[in-house]
Design a protein around this motif. Sequence first.
Motif, short mmCIF file in Angstrom:
data_model
loop_
_atom_site.label_atom_id
_atom_site.label_comp_id
_atom_site.label_asym_id
_atom_site.label_seq_id
_atom_site.Cartn_x
_atom_site.Cartn_y
_atom_site.Cartn_z
N GLN A 1 0.87 -1.17 0.00
CA GLN A 1 0.00 0.00 0.00
C GLN A 1 0.90 1.22 0.00
OE1 GLN A 1 -3.07 0.15 2.95
NE2 GLN A 1 -3.95 -1.79 2.31
N ALA A 2 0.50 2.23 -0.75
CA ALA A 2 1.31 3.44 -0.87
C ALA A 2 0.41 4.65 -1.00
CB ALA A 2 2.23 3.35 -2.09
N ASN A 3 0.89 5.77 -0.51
CA ASN A 3 0.21 7.04 -0.72
C ASN A 3 0.84 7.71 -1.93
OD1 ASN A 3 -1.47 6.88 1.51
ND2 ASN A 3 0.02 7.86 2.84
N ILE A 4 0.02 8.32 -2.77
CA ILE A 4 0.55 9.12 -3.85
C ILE A 4 1.00 10.43 -3.22
CG2 ILE A 4 0.11 10.24 -6.05
CD1 ILE A 4 -2.03 8.06 -6.57
N ASP A 5 2.30 10.57 -3.08
CA ASP A 5 2.91 11.69 -2.37
C ASP A 5 3.22 12.86 -3.30
OD1 ASP A 5 4.13 12.58 0.21
OD2 ASP A 5 5.96 12.63 -1.02
N ARG A 6 3.62 12.54 -4.51
CA ARG A 6 4.00 13.55 -5.50
C ARG A 6 3.57 13.07 -6.88
NH1 ARG A 6 9.94 13.14 -3.17
NH2 ARG A 6 9.47 13.98 -1.12
N VAL A 7 3.20 13.99 -7.72
CA VAL A 7 2.88 13.63 -9.10
C VAL A 7 3.09 14.86 -9.97
CG1 VAL A 7 0.38 14.06 -8.87
CG2 VAL A 7 1.20 12.48 -10.60
#
Length: 126
Positions: free
Chosen positions: A29-35
């Motif tokens: 599981q991961a959070n979208i931190d930057r895009v």
Amino acid sequence: MNLGNVNFGEYEDAWNDEEEGDVTDGEYQANIDRVEWRTSKAGCPYLNYGLKLQDGRMVWKMTSLKTAKTRGMLKRELKIITDQSYPSPSAIELNDLIDKRVQIAVQTKGDNQNVYIRSLVEDTPF
């Protein structure tokens, strides 16, 4: 010290964010931190995601607009994350992607590490 024309930008602040250690193949599981949108050396736009794992390590995912296959992958990823279809790449609201929690798969093939977004877990980060 001569740094030439290097602009460290966000990476200067992010230097200490990442913990050491490679991310091995598996589901996370991961959070979208930057895009952000970037352009390859060949001039092709690609979407660059910074995915923060629960233990603080970062995984980077890049999806290019170069081929019909990669464009299809990006459309499917965006549908998973936002439940929206976009009429064009310029219509994508990048802020709608930030802080979404996603299930990802990391798979290594030779020297390349591929990251696949499998599902949206929930809208709130860790």
